[in-house]
Design an enzyme around this catalytic site. Structure first.
Site, PDB file in Angstrom:
ATOM      1  N   CYS A 118      40.969  43.557  31.861  1.00 13.51           N
ATOM      2  CA  CYS A 118      42.294  43.255  32.399  1.00 13.51           C
ATOM      3  C   CYS A 118      42.110  43.104  33.902  1.00 13.51           C
ATOM      4  CB  CYS A 118      43.242  44.407  32.079  1.00 13.51           C
ATOM      5  SG  CYS A 118      44.856  44.293  32.883  1.00 13.51           S
ATOM      6  N   CYS A 140      43.352  35.793  34.863  1.00 13.61           N
ATOM      7  CA  CYS A 140      44.252  36.606  34.039  1.00 13.61           C
ATOM      8  C   CYS A 140      43.810  36.395  32.599  1.00 13.61           C
ATOM      9  CB  CYS A 140      45.702  36.169  34.211  1.00 13.61           C
ATOM     10  SG  CYS A 140      46.808  37.010  33.055  1.00 13.61           S
TER      11      CYS A 140
HETATM   12  N1  DGL Z   1      45.801  41.607  31.313  1.00 18.71           N
HETATM   13  C1  DGL Z   1      46.536  41.267  32.513  1.00 18.71           C
HETATM   14  C2  DGL Z   1      45.591  40.619  33.542  1.00 18.71           C
HETATM   15  O1  DGL Z   1      44.534  40.123  33.217  1.00 18.71           O
HETATM   16  C3  DGL Z   1      47.678  40.330  32.236  1.00 18.71           C
HETATM   17  C4  DGL Z   1      48.804  40.985  31.481  1.00 18.71           C
HETATM   18  C5  DGL Z   1      49.524  42.043  32.266  1.00 18.71           C
HETATM   19  O2  DGL Z   1      50.185  41.728  33.280  1.00 18.71           O
HETATM   20  O3  DGL Z   1      49.453  43.188  31.865  1.00 18.71           O
HETATM   21  O4  DGL Z   1      45.912  40.626  34.699  1.00 18.71           O
END
Ligand code: DGL
Length: 270
Positions: free
Chosen positions: A70, A189
């Protein structure tokens, strides 16, 4: 012991998919904190607390190594966990993020000079990508664009169509407002690979798009070769377990979409 893959929700499945395709013999545990997703607009303190809880949980489920799949968590929590949680409490475990390998891939670019990054507001505000890139390549200009509406659209199954396209055009306009000569776009992301085709349709064809799963998987393979003390502890049953902090039916429906095959999941409390 297993490899843990953690994300705030479903998005990390795009990273898991690439890692698993490259290293299918290992055993994996995927944990999605769907009950508290999205993390993208949350405070540093909240993301740090949630990520630490997830890492501790995965260690308790026999993970020798946890990949924080993430960007928001990697940006806001990884360093503190590596520096403060591991040395005292878990000296024989490792936690890796996805920012460093992504930046290394950007730094290896030869002809490209203007790299844009699309991410959540949290990742952009943290400046983690800009700070890491400056250490390796001060000649590369990094244009950062926060795309707050993409995760909610994707989470609601809007993977194509006019609504999504409207926002993609808007974010591309924000990008070229900062530089007309962007030659590379890093999707920083986890969710964005799911709308790669829609992004490709909006972004000019001479702009190279970098997808993180394709970067993180070979980087992890390389890490395991360089760290036999971790690699030798990993079991090779080829099994994957999927855990979510929210409803399993919703997780299984979207996980099937992300992975292209059905999975069974278990609901857990962190
Ligand atoms: N997994 C998050 C990222 O890669 C995106 C989703 C979220 O905002 O939790 O930033």
């Amino acid at each position: 012991m297993r490899i843990g893959v953690f994300d705030s929700g479903f998005g990390g499945l795009t990273i898991y998919r690439s890692i698993h395709a490259r290293l299918p013999r290992y055993d994996f545990v995927y944990l999605g904190d769907n009950a508290r997703t999205p993390y993208g607009q949350r405070s540093f303190e909240a993301v740090h607390k949630f990520t630490r809880e997830a890492v501790r949980f995965l260690f308790a489920r026999d993970c020798a190594l946890v990949i924080i799949a993430c960007n928001t968590s990697s940006a806001k929590a990884l360093r503190t966990i590596q520096q403060q949680l591991l040395p005292g409490a878990f000296p024989d475990r490792r936690v890796l993020g996805i920012i460093r390998p992504s930046i290394e891939a950007v730094a290896r670019l030869e002809k490209q000079k203007r790299v844009a990054l699309w991410a959540t507001p949290g990742t952009v505000l943290s400046q983690s990508y800009a700070l890491e890139l400056a250490k390796l390549r001060s000649d590369l200009r990094l244009i950062q664009v926060a795309c707050p509406l993409l995760v909610p659209l994707i989470e609601n199954g809007e993977l194509s169509g006019n609504g999504l396209e409207y926002f993609l055009r808007k974010y591309w306009e924000h990008t070229v407002d900062q530089s007309r000569q962007v030659d590379t776009l890093l999707l920083a992301c986890t969710h964005y690979p799911l709308i790669l085709e829609s992004i490709r349709a909006v972004v000019p064809s001479d702009v190279r798009i970098l997808v993180q799963g394709e970067i993180v998987a070979p980087s992890l393979e390389d890490y395991l070769k360089r760290h036999p003390e971790i690699e030798s502890r990993l079991t090779r049953g080829g099994a994957s377990e999927f855990l979510t902090t929210d409803r399993t039916d919703a997780f299984e429906r979207l996980a099937a979409l992300f992975l292209g095959h059905p999975v069974a999941s278990e609901r857990v409390e962190l």
